[in-house]
Design a protein around this motif. Structure first.
Motif, PDB file in Angstrom:
ATOM      1  N   MET A  43      -4.048  17.090  -3.724  1.00 48.93           N
ATOM      2  CA  MET A  43      -5.489  16.998  -3.515  1.00 48.93           C
ATOM      3  C   MET A  43      -5.956  15.558  -3.468  1.00 48.93           C
ATOM      4  SD  MET A  43      -6.758  20.122  -5.986  1.00 48.93           S
ATOM      5  CE  MET A  43      -8.480  19.662  -5.784  1.00 48.93           C
ATOM      6  N   LEU A  44      -5.369  14.712  -4.345  1.00 49.36           N
ATOM      7  CA  LEU A  44      -5.748  13.305  -4.368  1.00 49.36           C
ATOM      8  C   LEU A  44      -5.346  12.602  -3.075  1.00 49.36           C
ATOM      9  CD1 LEU A  44      -6.983  10.984  -5.951  1.00 49.36           C
ATOM     10  CD2 LEU A  44      -4.761  10.608  -7.050  1.00 49.36           C
ATOM     11  N   VAL A  45      -4.165  12.917  -2.550  1.00 52.36           N
ATOM     12  CA  VAL A  45      -3.723  12.318  -1.281  1.00 52.36           C
ATOM     13  C   VAL A  45      -4.654  12.726  -0.146  1.00 52.36           C
ATOM     14  CG1 VAL A  45      -1.877  12.295   0.427  1.00 52.36           C
ATOM     15  CG2 VAL A  45      -1.319  12.096  -1.996  1.00 52.36           C
ATOM     16  N   LEU A  46      -5.029  14.005  -0.106  1.00 54.40           N
ATOM     17  CA  LEU A  46      -5.949  14.467   0.936  1.00 54.40           C
ATOM     18  C   LEU A  46      -7.303  13.774   0.810  1.00 54.40           C
ATOM     19  CD1 LEU A  46      -5.191  18.305   1.018  1.00 54.40           C
ATOM     20  CD2 LEU A  46      -4.545  16.589   2.709  1.00 54.40           C
ATOM     21  N   LEU A  47      -7.764  13.576  -0.410  1.00 56.72           N
ATOM     22  CA  LEU A  47      -9.039  12.894  -0.620  1.00 56.72           C
ATOM     23  C   LEU A  47      -8.978  11.453  -0.118  1.00 56.72           C
ATOM     24  CD1 LEU A  47     -11.897  12.784  -1.831  1.00 56.72           C
ATOM     25  CD2 LEU A  47     -10.850  12.233  -4.036  1.00 56.72           C
ATOM     26  N   LEU A  48      -7.881  10.778  -0.400  1.00 56.17           N
ATOM     27  CA  LEU A  48      -7.736   9.389   0.051  1.00 56.17           C
ATOM     28  C   LEU A  48      -7.649   9.309   1.574  1.00 56.17           C
ATOM     29  CD1 LEU A  48      -5.235   8.164  -2.681  1.00 56.17           C
ATOM     30  CD2 LEU A  48      -7.622   7.484  -2.429  1.00 56.17           C
ATOM     31  N   ALA A  49      -6.965  10.265   2.184  1.00 57.88           N
ATOM     32  CA  ALA A  49      -6.906  10.302   3.647  1.00 57.88           C
ATOM     33  C   ALA A  49      -8.301  10.516   4.231  1.00 57.88           C
ATOM     34  CB  ALA A  49      -5.956  11.410   4.100  1.00 57.88           C
ATOM     35  N   ALA A  50      -9.097  11.374   3.580  1.00 62.49           N
ATOM     36  CA  ALA A  50     -10.461  11.598   4.053  1.00 62.49           C
ATOM     37  C   ALA A  50     -11.301  10.337   3.923  1.00 62.49           C
ATOM     38  CB  ALA A  50     -11.097  12.745   3.264  1.00 62.49           C
ATOM     39  N   VAL A  51     -11.069   9.539   2.869  1.00 62.78           N
ATOM     40  CA  VAL A  51     -11.804   8.284   2.696  1.00 62.78           C
ATOM     41  C   VAL A  51     -11.498   7.326   3.844  1.00 62.78           C
ATOM     42  CG1 VAL A  51     -11.954   6.207   1.265  1.00 62.78           C
ATOM     43  CG2 VAL A  51     -12.041   8.463   0.205  1.00 62.78           C
ATOM     44  N   THR A  98       2.056   3.645   0.520  1.00 64.67           N
ATOM     45  CA  THR A  98       3.382   3.243   0.046  1.00 64.67           C
ATOM     46  C   THR A  98       3.298   2.208  -1.071  1.00 64.67           C
ATOM     47  OG1 THR A  98       3.504   1.614   1.843  1.00 64.67           O
ATOM     48  CG2 THR A  98       4.532   3.774   2.220  1.00 64.67           C
ATOM     49  N   GLY A  99       2.211   1.448  -1.116  1.00 64.78           N
ATOM     50  CA  GLY A  99       2.042   0.491  -2.199  1.00 64.78           C
ATOM     51  C   GLY A  99       1.407   1.071  -3.441  1.00 64.78           C
ATOM     52  N   LEU A 100       0.814   2.268  -3.320  1.00 70.82           N
ATOM     53  CA  LEU A 100       0.092   2.875  -4.438  1.00 70.82           C
ATOM     54  C   LEU A 100       0.976   3.162  -5.652  1.00 70.82           C
ATOM     55  CD1 LEU A 100      -2.771   3.761  -5.142  1.00 70.82           C
ATOM     56  CD2 LEU A 100      -2.244   6.020  -4.233  1.00 70.82           C
ATOM     57  N   PRO A 101       2.202   3.695  -5.486  1.00 69.72           N
ATOM     58  CA  PRO A 101       3.034   3.956  -6.674  1.00 69.72           C
ATOM     59  C   PRO A 101       3.357   2.716  -7.492  1.00 69.72           C
ATOM     60  CG  PRO A 101       3.881   5.151  -4.776  1.00 69.72           C
ATOM     61  CD  PRO A 101       2.829   4.221  -4.261  1.00 69.72           C
ATOM     62  N   THR A 102       3.339   1.555  -6.881  1.00 69.53           N
ATOM     63  CA  THR A 102       3.632   0.312  -7.603  1.00 69.53           C
ATOM     64  C   THR A 102       2.371  -0.352  -8.161  1.00 69.53           C
ATOM     65  OG1 THR A 102       3.478  -1.054  -5.599  1.00 69.53           O
ATOM     66  CG2 THR A 102       5.618  -0.063  -6.107  1.00 69.53           C
ATOM     67  N   GLY A 103       1.226   0.284  -7.958  1.00 68.81           N
ATOM     68  CA  GLY A 103      -0.026  -0.298  -8.441  1.00 68.81           C
ATOM     69  C   GLY A 103      -0.675  -1.261  -7.478  1.00 68.81           C
ATOM     70  N   LEU A 307     -10.821  -1.271  -0.576  1.00 72.44           N
ATOM     71  CA  LEU A 307     -11.580  -1.310  -1.825  1.00 72.44           C
ATOM     72  C   LEU A 307     -12.209   0.050  -2.118  1.00 72.44           C
ATOM     73  CD1 LEU A 307     -12.569  -2.843  -4.226  1.00 72.44           C
ATOM     74  CD2 LEU A 307     -14.411  -3.815  -2.842  1.00 72.44           C
ATOM     75  N   VAL A 308     -12.765   0.693  -1.102  1.00 73.10           N
ATOM     76  CA  VAL A 308     -13.311   2.037  -1.310  1.00 73.10           C
ATOM     77  C   VAL A 308     -12.211   2.994  -1.749  1.00 73.10           C
ATOM     78  CG1 VAL A 308     -14.454   3.995  -0.200  1.00 73.10           C
ATOM     79  CG2 VAL A 308     -15.165   1.673   0.366  1.00 73.10           C
ATOM     80  N   VAL A 312     -11.766   5.155  -5.261  1.00 72.77           N
ATOM     81  CA  VAL A 312     -11.523   6.602  -5.237  1.00 72.77           C
ATOM     82  C   VAL A 312     -10.202   6.933  -5.921  1.00 72.77           C
ATOM     83  CG1 VAL A 312     -11.124   8.586  -3.736  1.00 72.77           C
ATOM     84  CG2 VAL A 312     -12.915   6.948  -3.186  1.00 72.77           C
ATOM     85  N   ALA A 313      -9.176   6.119  -5.707  1.00 78.07           N
ATOM     86  CA  ALA A 313      -7.876   6.370  -6.330  1.00 78.07           C
ATOM     87  C   ALA A 313      -7.969   6.254  -7.845  1.00 78.07           C
ATOM     88  CB  ALA A 313      -6.838   5.394  -5.786  1.00 78.07           C
ATOM     89  N   ALA A 314      -8.674   5.235  -8.336  1.00 78.10           N
ATOM     90  CA  ALA A 314      -8.794   5.045  -9.780  1.00 78.10           C
ATOM     91  C   ALA A 314      -9.577   6.180 -10.428  1.00 78.10           C
ATOM     92  CB  ALA A 314      -9.462   3.698 -10.068  1.00 78.10           C
ATOM     93  N   THR A 315     -10.733   6.498  -9.851  1.00 75.71           N
ATOM     94  CA  THR A 315     -11.534   7.588 -10.416  1.00 75.71           C
ATOM     95  C   THR A 315     -10.860   8.933 -10.201  1.00 75.71           C
ATOM     96  OG1 THR A 315     -12.822   7.691  -8.365  1.00 75.71           O
ATOM     97  CG2 THR A 315     -13.691   6.338 -10.139  1.00 75.71           C
ATOM     98  N   GLY A 316     -10.231   9.112  -9.031  1.00 75.43           N
ATOM     99  CA  GLY A 316      -9.544  10.371  -8.763  1.00 75.43           C
ATOM    100  C   GLY A 316      -8.380  10.598  -9.713  1.00 75.43           C
ATOM    101  N   ALA A 317      -7.682   9.531 -10.095  1.00 70.81           N
ATOM    102  CA  ALA A 317      -6.578   9.675 -11.043  1.00 70.81           C
ATOM    103  C   ALA A 317      -7.091  10.150 -12.402  1.00 70.81           C
ATOM    104  CB  ALA A 317      -5.841   8.346 -11.186  1.00 70.81           C
ATOM    105  N   VAL A 318      -8.220   9.597 -12.838  1.00 71.00           N
ATOM    106  CA  VAL A 318      -8.799  10.011 -14.120  1.00 71.00           C
ATOM    107  C   VAL A 318      -9.216  11.477 -14.061  1.00 71.00           C
ATOM    108  CG1 VAL A 318     -10.712   9.643 -15.731  1.00 71.00           C
ATOM    109  CG2 VAL A 318      -9.546   7.683 -14.702  1.00 71.00           C
ATOM    110  N   ILE A 319      -9.928  11.858 -12.993  1.00 72.28           N
ATOM    111  CA  ILE A 319     -10.396  13.241 -12.867  1.00 72.28           C
ATOM    112  C   ILE A 319      -9.218  14.196 -12.739  1.00 72.28           C
ATOM    113  CG2 ILE A 319     -11.727  14.816 -11.419  1.00 72.28           C
ATOM    114  CD1 ILE A 319     -13.470  12.384 -10.657  1.00 72.28           C
ATOM    115  N   SER A 320      -8.198  13.813 -11.961  1.00 69.05           N
ATOM    116  CA  SER A 320      -7.026  14.676 -11.800  1.00 69.05           C
ATOM    117  C   SER A 320      -6.305  14.875 -13.130  1.00 69.05           C
ATOM    118  CB  SER A 320      -6.070  14.075 -10.772  1.00 69.05           C
ATOM    119  OG  SER A 320      -6.665  14.011  -9.491  1.00 69.05           O
TER     120      SER A 320
END
Length: 338
Positions: A43-51, A98-103, A307-308, A312-320
């Protein structure tokens, strides 16, 4: 009162089959536990793609939004190439993922690492959101339990009306009302948030109005959830048996009703976290709070997709994570009942 339920013996009188041990028993459980994680990550990946797609559909791009006056067409083309805007959006999204898993959240349109930009505001938003969530759940449990102890009475009706009205009010309406009462008319609390040398609010009283603005609607929402969940529990046979046995109402509430209502309350809490983080964008802007609200507003104005997406990734991780915790609580509670 009847004792705890004991599993019945097999009808043929034989011994019950022994549970299997070893890997064959562990792996299925591990698979079941991993499904919510995979689902939330998907769900988080789909949300980021939508962003990425949504920012791409907005008029203009980051090069236009951040261009300085007098830049030539060649300068604009060079800027677009430097920002990667000359590549397809799907390719840019893949590189960012691809860079997301490394922060690595990428680089903003102004050339700064996204993690650096979010390092100060995001913790401030987490503090505000955590306090608002704690206040929301505490208030909802208190009001919902109070109404449950007096079903159908004046307290129950008053709590129902007040909670519905509170949830119906948008955060900006609550913010304006609080500003008028506690800042403009009485002068008890500051209208804006001043930032200290560490980037956090300069004093604790600057948190009060943003905190209440976020918490009031969620107290209304969660109170209705708590009251409904407790009403469902009150109709169950074991609760009716406890009432007939003459147990005190408060003990019935705490020992027989609240544990059963926990899954619904956990899901409501996780849902509130998403609503709070969404409402924080408006509230932080109104009170000049140093959180991600201003960062997100500026990023959208600049068409700054990394940046957007980072916000979304930071907040989405908390909510997930909270939704996953709610899933685990629900599954554990339902499993214990079986």
């Amino acid at each position: 009162m009847a004792g705890p339920l004991i599993p019945a013996a097999p009808a043929d009188g034989g011994a019950a089959p022994k549970a299997r041990s070893g890997p064959a028993r562990i792996l299925p459980g591990a698979g079941r536990a991993g499904r919510p994680v995979v689902r939330r990550l998907g769900m988080l990946v789909l949300l980021l793609a939508a962003v990425f797609a949504a920012i791409e559909l907005l008029p203009g791009d980051a090069a236009d939004a951040t261009a300085e006056r007098g830049e030539s067409a060649a300068d604009m083309a060079a800027r677009r190439a430097a920002l990667g805007l000359d590549r397809p959006v799907a390719e840019r999204f893949w590189d960012w993922m691809t860079g997301l898993p490394t922060g690595d959240l990428g680089t903003t349109a102004h050339g700064r690492p996204v993690t650096t930009v979010l390092a100060g505001p995001f913790p401030n938003t987490l503090v505000l959101g955590t306090l608002a969530l704690a206040l929301s759940i505490t208030g909802a449990l208190a009001l919902g339990s109070w109404a449950t102890l007096r079903p159908g009475g004046r307290v129950d009706r008053a709590v129902s009306v007040a909670s519905t009205a509170a949830f119906a009010l948008p955060e900006f309406v609550v913010s304006v009302a609080l500003l008028l009462v506690f800042s403009q008319w009485t002068g008890w609390l500051p209208a804006v948030t001043l930032t200290g040398s560490d980037g956090a609010p300069a004093s604790w009283d600057m948190l009060v109005l943003p905190l209440l603005s976020l918490a009031v609607p969620q107290i209304g929402w969660n109170t209705r959830i708590v009251r409904g969940a407790l009403a469902d529990q009150a109709a169950l046979p074991h609760v009716q048996a406890a009432i007939l046995d003459g147990l005190p109402r408060r003990r019935i509430l705490s020992h027989h009703m609240l544990p059963g209502a926990l899954p619904a309350i956990a899901v409501s809490t996780a849902t509130s976290a998403g609503m709070l983080l969404g409402g924080a964008v408006v509230v932080e802007t109104l009170f000049n709070y140093p959180g991600i609200g201003a960062v997100l507003a500026g990023a959208i104005a600049d068409r700054d997709t990394p940046l957007v997406a980072g916000v979304v990734a930071a907040t989405g991780a908390v909510i997930s994570a909270l939704l996953l915790l709610a899933d685990l609580i629900r599954d554990r509670t339902l499993g214990a009942r079986r």
